[in-house]
Write a protein that holds these residues in place. Structure first.
Motif, mmCIF file in Angstrom:
data_model
loop_
_atom_site.group_PDB
_atom_site.id
_atom_site.type_symbol
_atom_site.label_atom_id
_atom_site.label_comp_id
_atom_site.label_asym_id
_atom_site.label_seq_id
_atom_site.Cartn_x
_atom_site.Cartn_y
_atom_site.Cartn_z
ATOM 1 N N LYS A 78 0.594 -1.260 -0.471
ATOM 2 C CA LYS A 78 0.305 -0.203 0.352
ATOM 3 C C LYS A 78 1.003 1.752 -0.227
ATOM 4 N N SER A 79 2.118 0.981 -0.045
ATOM 5 C CA SER A 79 3.145 2.147 0.295
ATOM 6 C C SER A 79 4.305 1.799 -0.684
ATOM 7 N N ASN A 80 5.126 2.918 -1.004
ATOM 8 C CA ASN A 80 6.620 2.836 -1.484
ATOM 9 C C ASN A 80 7.417 2.853 -1.048
ATOM 10 N N ASP A 88 1.844 13.212 -7.053
ATOM 11 C CA ASP A 88 1.352 12.497 -8.501
ATOM 12 C C ASP A 88 1.535 11.408 -8.530
ATOM 13 N N PHE A 89 2.541 10.983 -8.022
ATOM 14 C CA PHE A 89 2.657 9.480 -8.231
ATOM 15 C C PHE A 89 3.207 8.496 -6.929
ATOM 16 N N PRO A 305 9.432 5.192 -9.992
ATOM 17 C CA PRO A 305 8.471 5.333 -9.306
ATOM 18 C C PRO A 305 8.450 3.048 -9.570
ATOM 19 N N ALA A 306 8.459 2.339 -8.532
ATOM 20 C CA ALA A 306 8.470 0.978 -8.552
ATOM 21 C C ALA A 306 6.831 -0.016 -8.741
ATOM 22 N N GLY A 307 7.064 -0.989 -9.693
ATOM 23 C CA GLY A 307 5.706 -1.101 -10.496
ATOM 24 C C GLY A 307 5.295 -0.132 -11.771
ATOM 25 N N ASP A 339 8.293 -1.754 -14.807
ATOM 26 C CA ASP A 339 9.666 -1.062 -13.263
ATOM 27 C C ASP A 339 9.518 -2.017 -12.553
ATOM 28 N N GLN A 340 10.677 -3.391 -12.250
ATOM 29 C CA GLN A 340 9.415 -4.190 -11.254
ATOM 30 C C GLN A 340 11.133 -5.401 -11.021
ATOM 31 N N ASP A 341 12.107 -4.082 -10.931
ATOM 32 C CA ASP A 341 13.460 -4.526 -10.658
ATOM 33 C C ASP A 341 14.725 -3.469 -9.784
ATOM 34 N N THR A 342 15.712 -3.678 -8.950
ATOM 35 C CA THR A 342 16.291 -3.293 -9.335
ATOM 36 C C THR A 342 17.828 -3.889 -9.328
ATOM 37 N N GLY A 343 19.015 -2.798 -8.813
ATOM 38 C CA GLY A 343 20.608 -3.508 -8.807
ATOM 39 C C GLY A 343 21.274 -2.927 -8.260
ATOM 40 N N SER A 344 22.277 -3.238 -8.128
ATOM 41 C CA SER A 344 23.852 -2.848 -7.946
ATOM 42 C C SER A 344 23.856 -1.632 -8.578
#
Length: 381
Positions: A78-80, A88-89, A305-307, A339-344
């Motif tokens: 429910k939150s980032n 707005d995002f 933004p994640a997701g 946008d579903q992932d991240t990395g070092s």
């Protein structure tokens, strides 16, 4: 998650896009993409004439699947929690964006209808990119498959580790851990190659085919808290590999020819990765949902933004001349992603990693992607 290259691959390997940024005569300077909100990696394009041409070069079903995965994330969270706070995002708006876009793209019959649909119903934001000129460096990642053993022997002797009981950030640096055998007793699985083990550190996940015939799936659990250093970039700086030639296969080939240099370069990366056994064969991104080949990207979640629903533009300019850009008249590759992932190695607004899938072919294709382009995000009006 990630042959995260996440970040090596990412970071290198793979190393391992400026509508809105206009070019006029040779003496005219490019317009800077300055975010309205401090700490954001996005700026809104308010003139629809400066929107990119929205075309999708992949199949619709994979796009819908990826969107559904992101909607699962918004249902679960429910939150980032990643630090992105651009006005707005909100989670609710991002979820609404995905649902509305999904319904619209199902009913659009061609590119003209799709572009009209987006122009009428969505706001478009561009990643500020390198030095605020909109240029984003794209690499690829995937999920490697390696042979491994649950016990060490003369063939399988390079371990991946779980978090130790005394773990806390910052933990010891890579060289300290390895030279003093600080993780003895925390081994999960053993691999044949020290470089393979390191690449999984960069990637963040892998499938291990055990000599027993069983499969083991491992994922990222934690990192030591130290700064990530790309050994691919170090090879470039040292003049070992030209930047335009850096790919995963070239990196592996270099260390095959110079095995004595491997420890020196690996130890330049202080960040050490800890793993855990996971029960899903399909790799999951950092937001906890499966990633989809050519539909999932990894970015810096403090800046993006994640997701979120994004649009990738890959340009042949500066691209390694393999794959897509060896085909006649192919100058851009365009497609929607989640946008579903991240990395070092992805810690700026000028980097993004594209997920290619599982196995040798996916890793090879991911490893050959080392190019530039633009990155956009959509938000429902």
């Amino acid at each position: 998650m990630k042959w995260r290259l996440n970040h090596f691959y990412t970071g290198i390997v793979i190393v391992l896009v400026l509508t809105g940024v206009n070019f006029g005569c040779a003496t005219q300077k490019r317009a800077l993409l300055i975010p309205e909100e401090s700490g954001s990696g996005l700026v809104e394009i308010k003139d629809p004439r400066q929107f990119p041409y929205f075309r999708d070069d992949y199949d619709k079903n994979s796009l819908l699947l990826s969107i559904d995965h992101s909607l699962r994330y918004f249902a679960m969270s429910k939150s980032n929690k990643y630090g992105f706070r651009m006005k707005d995002f909100s989670h609710e708006k991002l979820k609404e964006t995905l649902e509305y876009f999904r319904n619209g793209v199902v009913h659009c019959n061609n590119d003209a209808e799709l572009n009209a649909f987006i122009a009428e119903h969505f706001r478009v934001f561009q990643a500020v990119g390198k030095k605020f000129y909109g240029q984003v460096h794209y690499t690829g990642y995937g999920t490697p498959i390696y042979q491994g053993s649950l016990t060490a022997d003369s063939e399988f002797k390079y371990p991946l580790y779980k978090k130790p009981a005394d773990f806390r950030k910052p933990y010891f640096k890579r060289e300290e851990i390895q030279e003093n055998n600080l993780l003895k007793g925390n081994e999960i699985v053993y691999l044949k190659s020290k470089l393979d083990a390191y690449l999984i550190h960069v990637q963040g996940s892998a499938q291990i085919d055990l000599i027993s015939g069983n499969k083991l799936y491992i994922g990222y659990a934690a990192d030591s808290g130290h700064e990530y250093t790309s050994i691919g970039q170090q090879l470039i700086l040292d003049g070992k590999i030209p930047e335009e030639e850096l790919t995963l296969s070239e990196l592996i080939s270099y260390f095959d020819r110079h095995p004595g240099e491997l420890d020196f370069y690996i130890n330049k990366n202080d960040r050490f990765i800890f793993f855990e056994v996971v029960n899903h064969a399909v790799p999951h991104g950092c937001i906890g949902v499966p990633v989809t080949p050519m539909r999932s990207i990894a970015t810096d979640k403090k800046l993006f933004p994640a997701g979120g629903l994004a649009f990738v533009v890959l340009e042949s300019r500066k691209a390694k001349k393999t794959g897509w850009f060896t085909k006649k008249n192919v100058v851009e590759k365009l497609f929607f992603v989640s946008d579903q992932d991240t990395g070092s190695a992805i810690q700026t607004a000028a980097r993004a990693d594209i997920y290619f899938g599982i196995g040798e072919r996916a890793m090879s294709d991911a490893g050959s992607l080392n190019t530039y382009g633009r990155l956009y995000y959509l938000l429902k009006r």
